[in-house]
Design a protein around this motif. Sequence first.
Motif, PDB file in Angstrom:
ATOM      1  N   LEU A  82       0.299  -1.065   0.398  1.00 55.13           N
ATOM      2  CA  LEU A  82      -0.036   0.271   0.023  1.00 55.13           C
ATOM      3  C   LEU A  82       0.987   1.003   0.121  1.00 55.13           C
ATOM      4  N   TRP A  90      -3.774   7.954  -2.084  1.00 58.37           N
ATOM      5  CA  TRP A  90      -3.406   6.047  -1.297  1.00 58.37           C
ATOM      6  C   TRP A  90      -3.636   5.037  -2.987  1.00 58.37           C
ATOM      7  N   TRP A 137      -2.664   1.242  -5.068  1.00 61.24           N
ATOM      8  CA  TRP A 137      -2.158  -0.308  -5.052  1.00 61.24           C
ATOM      9  C   TRP A 137      -1.720  -0.011  -6.411  1.00 61.24           C
TER      10      TRP A 137
END
Length: 354
Positions: free
Chosen positions: A259, A287, A289
Amino acid sequence: METVLQEFREQILTASAAGTAIRIQGGATKSWYGQLCEGEILHTCGYTGVIAYEPTELYITARAGTSLKEIDSLLAEYGQMLAFEPPHFGVAATVGGMVAAGLSGPRRATSGALRDFVLGVSSMNGRGEFLQFGGQVMKNVAGYDVSRLMAGSLGELGLLLDISLKVMPRPMHETSLAFAMSEVDALHALNLWAGQALPISASAYHAGRLTVRLSGSESALRLARAKLGGQELGDLQAFWTSLREQEHHFFTPEEGLALLRLSLPPSAPELKIRSKNLVEWGGAQRWIWTHEPLSIVRETVQKMGGHVTQFRYADQIQPVFTPLNPVQLKIHQELKRAFDPAGIFNRGCLFASA
């Protein structure tokens, strides 16, 4: 607590004399954060208790092993809060771990970061000496910057003992609004609203939906709702808590991926990297991924004026934090030596080469 402090001192002096590492640990709810570090554990959970709390002076002083849950409950009794909304990541979270990690929650963009609320600290250095910096109230600013150094230091500068924090009144009213829009439009809207007198206290964009929280008086919220439009969702405390604690479904671990936390100027455009993402803090915290190599992500973000941290599930082969340039690294090393000459505290937790 004198016996506990003496035990701390003896463990520190023994490790310093032998050159062996000590790993400071409170509730261990953030032990995954940072580079891997080893050493004999120094437990702080025996050093607990609220030392002073003055609601009218807006400060609280507590020992490092005191649980955040206890602090939150006490402040709530008086209609107050830690305005930076620190993540707990578990019921055992402590005040010392909160300051050492230096993390802030959804309200950070409008209320300030954890380090802005640290009024003073006492600590024990690598020589077993008791140090005190700062004070308890805002007008007492002696040593204030040294206190702030402890925020986010991950325990590398010494053992935190007593911590004084500024507290704030809880908002009288809160509600949340939702808007269906693209990420480009959401970033544009957030930057536009940031320049206006609006009671926005948090924002989050994910999967085509922008959610903003309004905090303040009933009249301020009424005017903001009329100006912004959107769908009113009411008090979404559970939603904002899920973001703070990373219990929102976005944060479900992706197999084989870290992450990544991106810190960017709020005005930075949409990230041109194939990824699953969530945007907070008016665009300043993102954030993601992604299967893209970390080096590519770091290069892309650096060109946009930001930096990248492997926040969770890190690939320890790669640096967790953005490597420091030579000047910054020298400053970091000199600070480390000043507080911890033998390099015993949380060795390598921030930077493996330091």
